[in-house]
Enzyme design. Structure first.
Site, PDB file in Angstrom:
ATOM      1  N   ASN A 115       0.791  -1.157   0.135  1.00  0.00           N
ATOM      2  CA  ASN A 115      -0.053   0.134  -0.129  1.00  0.00           C
ATOM      3  C   ASN A 115       0.916   1.081  -0.169  1.00  0.00           C
ATOM      4  O   ASN A 115       0.433   2.048  -0.363  1.00  0.00           O
ATOM      5  CB  ASN A 115      -0.823   0.012   1.362  1.00  0.00           C
ATOM      6  CG  ASN A 115      -1.693   1.333   1.557  1.00  0.00           C
ATOM      7  OD1 ASN A 115      -2.443   1.686   0.581  1.00  0.00           O
ATOM      8  ND2 ASN A 115      -1.135   2.052   2.566  1.00  0.00           N
ATOM      9  N   ARG A 173      -8.292   5.561   1.659  1.00  0.00           N
ATOM     10  CA  ARG A 173      -7.642   4.993   0.546  1.00  0.00           C
ATOM     11  C   ARG A 173      -6.474   5.751  -0.260  1.00  0.00           C
ATOM     12  O   ARG A 173      -5.961   5.375  -0.757  1.00  0.00           O
ATOM     13  CB  ARG A 173      -8.826   4.288  -0.419  1.00  0.00           C
ATOM     14  CG  ARG A 173      -9.536   2.943   0.307  1.00  0.00           C
ATOM     15  CD  ARG A 173     -10.670   2.826  -0.302  1.00  0.00           C
ATOM     16  NE  ARG A 173     -11.194   1.401   0.002  1.00  0.00           N
ATOM     17  CZ  ARG A 173     -12.333   1.213  -0.154  1.00  0.00           C
ATOM     18  NH1 ARG A 173     -13.289   1.883  -0.539  1.00  0.00           N
ATOM     19  NH2 ARG A 173     -12.740  -0.142   0.510  1.00  0.00           N
ATOM     20  N   ARG A 210      -0.766 -12.615   2.705  1.00  0.00           N
ATOM     21  CA  ARG A 210      -1.579 -11.706   3.575  1.00  0.00           C
ATOM     22  C   ARG A 210      -1.230 -10.149   2.989  1.00  0.00           C
ATOM     23  O   ARG A 210      -0.103  -9.873   3.018  1.00  0.00           O
ATOM     24  CB  ARG A 210      -1.082 -11.780   5.066  1.00  0.00           C
ATOM     25  CG  ARG A 210      -1.459 -10.616   5.893  1.00  0.00           C
ATOM     26  CD  ARG A 210      -0.716 -10.254   7.234  1.00  0.00           C
ATOM     27  NE  ARG A 210      -1.457  -8.967   8.017  1.00  0.00           N
ATOM     28  CZ  ARG A 210      -0.944  -7.874   8.102  1.00  0.00           C
ATOM     29  NH1 ARG A 210       0.078  -7.406   7.397  1.00  0.00           N
ATOM     30  NH2 ARG A 210      -1.497  -7.095   8.886  1.00  0.00           N
ATOM     31  N   ASP A 212      -0.993  -6.646   3.658  1.00  0.00           N
ATOM     32  CA  ASP A 212      -1.170  -5.503   4.371  1.00  0.00           C
ATOM     33  C   ASP A 212      -1.724  -4.384   4.198  1.00  0.00           C
ATOM     34  O   ASP A 212      -1.852  -3.847   2.892  1.00  0.00           O
ATOM     35  CB  ASP A 212       0.339  -5.105   4.806  1.00  0.00           C
ATOM     36  CG  ASP A 212       0.409  -4.123   6.004  1.00  0.00           C
ATOM     37  OD1 ASP A 212       0.303  -4.445   7.085  1.00  0.00           O
ATOM     38  OD2 ASP A 212       0.725  -2.853   5.632  1.00  0.00           O
ATOM     39  N   HIS A 216      -6.642   0.282   3.031  1.00  0.00           N
ATOM     40  CA  HIS A 216      -6.279   1.438   2.486  1.00  0.00           C
ATOM     41  C   HIS A 216      -5.958   1.477   1.013  1.00  0.00           C
ATOM     42  O   HIS A 216      -5.355   2.293   0.568  1.00  0.00           O
ATOM     43  CB  HIS A 216      -4.881   1.938   3.343  1.00  0.00           C
ATOM     44  CG  HIS A 216      -5.245   1.954   4.608  1.00  0.00           C
ATOM     45  ND1 HIS A 216      -5.917   3.109   5.319  1.00  0.00           N
ATOM     46  CD2 HIS A 216      -5.049   0.968   5.583  1.00  0.00           C
ATOM     47  CE1 HIS A 216      -6.100   2.789   6.464  1.00  0.00           C
ATOM     48  NE2 HIS A 216      -5.650   1.580   6.660  1.00  0.00           N
ATOM     49  N   GLU A 248      -5.762  -7.909   4.940  1.00  0.00           N
ATOM     50  CA  GLU A 248      -5.849  -7.287   6.157  1.00  0.00           C
ATOM     51  C   GLU A 248      -6.839  -5.915   6.033  1.00  0.00           C
ATOM     52  O   GLU A 248      -6.549  -4.865   5.726  1.00  0.00           O
ATOM     53  CB  GLU A 248      -4.582  -6.927   6.822  1.00  0.00           C
ATOM     54  CG  GLU A 248      -4.706  -6.361   8.162  1.00  0.00           C
ATOM     55  CD  GLU A 248      -4.089  -4.996   8.625  1.00  0.00           C
ATOM     56  OE1 GLU A 248      -4.087  -4.607   9.740  1.00  0.00           O
ATOM     57  OE2 GLU A 248      -3.752  -4.188   7.544  1.00  0.00           O
ATOM     58  N   ASN A 313      -3.362 -10.953  16.785  1.00  0.00           N
ATOM     59  CA  ASN A 313      -2.308 -10.721  15.840  1.00  0.00           C
ATOM     60  C   ASN A 313      -1.163  -9.957  16.416  1.00  0.00           C
ATOM     61  O   ASN A 313      -1.172  -9.606  17.635  1.00  0.00           O
ATOM     62  CB  ASN A 313      -2.780 -10.211  14.392  1.00  0.00           C
ATOM     63  CG  ASN A 313      -2.985  -8.765  14.454  1.00  0.00           C
ATOM     64  OD1 ASN A 313      -2.889  -8.061  15.515  1.00  0.00           O
ATOM     65  ND2 ASN A 313      -3.296  -8.271  13.429  1.00  0.00           N
TER      66      ASN A 313
END
Ligand code: AAO
Length: 511
Positions: A115, A173, A210, A212, A216, A248, A313
């Site tokens: 991201n 975002r 996964r 991350d 976003h 996530e 987590n």
């Protein structure tokens, strides 16, 4: 003809929900901050023999080196380039780990940080884990390369350039998450660089990702790079196998962005799971275990086949992310074992077990001021995971996945795989029990008084070894023995002061 078409469409769009674990292996473990060479050893000596399906690893790409505070765990969430070069090891060590784990049927899932790059305020230079030059102020990451064109500075509409309001999906975002330089994933070039990084990992042999900070990124932007991913490596995976994707997204309700926005791309982390389970086991907010009868979708969770579930987590075990004080961790080991035991016995979701390092937790005004402390290290070099004679770990590695109760419940889940949720029983309070078809049965006592009941287990008659208090070794049991009658009934007695106030039996632990 139509059926074939339908099947092929389903075939391609269902692929990314499949964890790609070997048949009969139903959980993965997050070996947080472990070195690649230690993970390779763990796959061979422990994870494969105990039926673990895979390992989620810490981000393998080059990150910024932070000195103040000194080498926090979270520096790995600030990428500098996509070179495989971190405190966990270099590319050669990474390849060696992937091969050795795959060779014993344990797959590798990469934490992909795509991201953003590093924080806005980090000083320019070569203080990165592979020595690559970067200049955050000028948005220069020549080792990718990314430049000013590749970030969302122009697109973000807040005055600070930061996410200021989680109620506004555009901010979440298009703006910076805690100062992290936000990549412009609407651009083909940025998408292609992300896909190139992920394909490099797929070609080496990883089984999934996964992703991350998925919240976003726009789901459509993610789809654009996910659609460019190669099929998995044919050395270990069937032809046409796709990477497992779990995103996530923290959705506890009440915000603009919903987990369901992301179902088209793959599974999503269900953060309500650990927050609620912790609240129930702590008996906060009037919750009790009896209410777990309709656990899962009945509690407002996402569909089971979209969910990646976990008790804690790497963020919320130390107050980052979401879930708050209810989250159970190894610090509350007795309740934690019950929580993980419940998760692994219950059919909802695809399960991930946490494996942590110990840190000097220290609360001031309700906040852990050491929440940043990185993995056990010698002058910055991550310490090896040493193994004690009793099979636990040394050097401050907690290794929850090696705790007998947790390891045996990972095996329980494999044994009952595919079996329905059956024979629920509760006392109206915090004593509950349930079975998984005719393969396994579990009983919990989280009340302040003894449990003593005869319950229908659904299991074939015989004597079983409780895998919580002991192990079945050479057809003997080192713990409590439970006798199931011809009718499937068994008597259970669990003191509220027992070391572990729960009992679990399954057909592979029949004596
Ligand atoms: C570090 C420093 C910062 C510095 C920055 C840049 O700590 O001070 O500004 O560097 O120099 C990790 C650490 C960060 C660290 C970062 C980079 O946790 O502390 O920043 O590395 O080094 C949000 C995101 C979620 C994210 C989570 C931590 O949505 O994606 O924050 N998790 C992942 C990783 C995590 C990592 C990153 C992302 C970044 O797992 O390890 O950060 O790569 C609400 C929102 C959530 C939001 C939380 C926390 O949650 O819903 O989306 O998570 O706030 O901001 C109730 C609500 C719940 C709410 C919660 C907390 O429970 O119900 O919705 O309260 O307010």
């Amino acid at each position: 003809m139509w059926l074939l078409l339908l099947l092929s469409v389903l075939g391609t769009c269902w692929a990314q929900y499949n964890p790609n674990t070997q048949p009969g292996r139903t959980s993965i473990v997050h070996l947080f901050e472990w070195r690649w060479d230690d993970i390779a050893l763990e796959c061979e000596r422990y994870l494969a023999p105990n039926g673990f399906g895979g390992v989620q690893i810490s981000p393998p790409n080059e990150n910024v080196v932070i000195h103040n505070p000194s080498r926090p765990w979270w520096e790995r969430y600030q990428p500098i380039s996509y070179k495989l070069c971190t405190r966990s090891g270099n590319e050669e060590e990474f390849r060696n780990m992937v091969k050795r784990c795959n060779d014993v049927g344990v797959h590798i899932y990469v934490d992909a940080v795509v991201n953003h790059m590093c924080g806005n305020g980090v000083t320019a230079g070569r203080d990165s884990t592979c020595g690559s030059y970067f200049n955050p102020g000028k948005r220069e990451f020549p080792s990718v390369p990314f430049s000013g064109w590749d970030f969302n500075d122009g697109k973000c509409k807040t005055g600070s350039g930061e996410i200021e309001n989680y109620g506004d999906m555009y901010q979440v975002r298009d703006c910076r998450l805690v100062g992290l330089l936000d990549l412009a994933l609407e651009k083909d070039y940025v998408r292609s660089k992300v896909a190139e990084y992920m394909n490099h990992l797929i070609d080496i042999g990883v089984a999934g990702f996964r992703i991350d900070a998925s919240k976003h990124m726009w789901p459509g932007d993610m789809k654009a790079f996910l659609d460019q991913l190669h099929d998995l490596n044919r050395t270990w995976f069937p032809e046409g196998a796709k990477a497992f994707i779990y995103q996530e997204v923290i959705d506890l309700g009440g915000e603009a962005i919903k987990s369901s926005d992301y179902f088209g791309n793959g599974r999503v982390t269900e953060f309500k799971y650990g927050a609620k389970l912790g609240t129930v086991l702590r008996r906060w907010d009037g919750e009790k275990m009896a209410y777990l009868k309709n656990w899962g979708e009945g509690w407002g969770f996402m569909p089971s086949d979209r969910a990646l579930v976990f008790v804690d987590n790497h963020d919320n075990q130390r107050g980052h992310g979401a879930g708050g004080a209810a989250i159970l961790t190894f610090w509350d080991s007795r309740l934690y074992k019950m929580g993980v035991g419940f998760m692994l016995a219950h059919p909802y979701g695809f399960t991930r077990v946490m494996s942590s390092f110990r840190w000097p937790r220290y609360f001031e005004n309700g906040k852990d001021i050491n929440d940043w402390v990185g993995p056990p290290n010698d002058n910055g070099i991550i310490k090896r995971v040493t193994i004690n004679p009793d099979t636990t770990c040394g050097n401050d590695w907690v290794c929850e996945h090696r705790w007998r109760q947790i390891r045996n419940m990972v095996i329980f889940r494999n044994v009952v795989d595919g079996q329905p949720f059956t024979n629920w029983w509760d006392n109206g309070s915090n004593q509950v029990a349930f079975g998984r078809g005719n393969r396994g049965f579990i009983v919990f006592n989280n009340d302040d008084y003894e449990l003593s009941f005869t319950l229908q287990t659904g299991l074939p008659a015989g004597t079983y070894c409780d895998v919580i208090s002991g192990d079945k070794i050479d057809n003997n049991c080192t713990g409590i023995k439970i006798t199931v009658s011809d009718s499937g009934n068994a008597h259970f007695k669990i003191s509220n002061t027992a070391e572990d106030p729960f009992i679990a039996i399954h057909v592979n632990a029949k004596l």
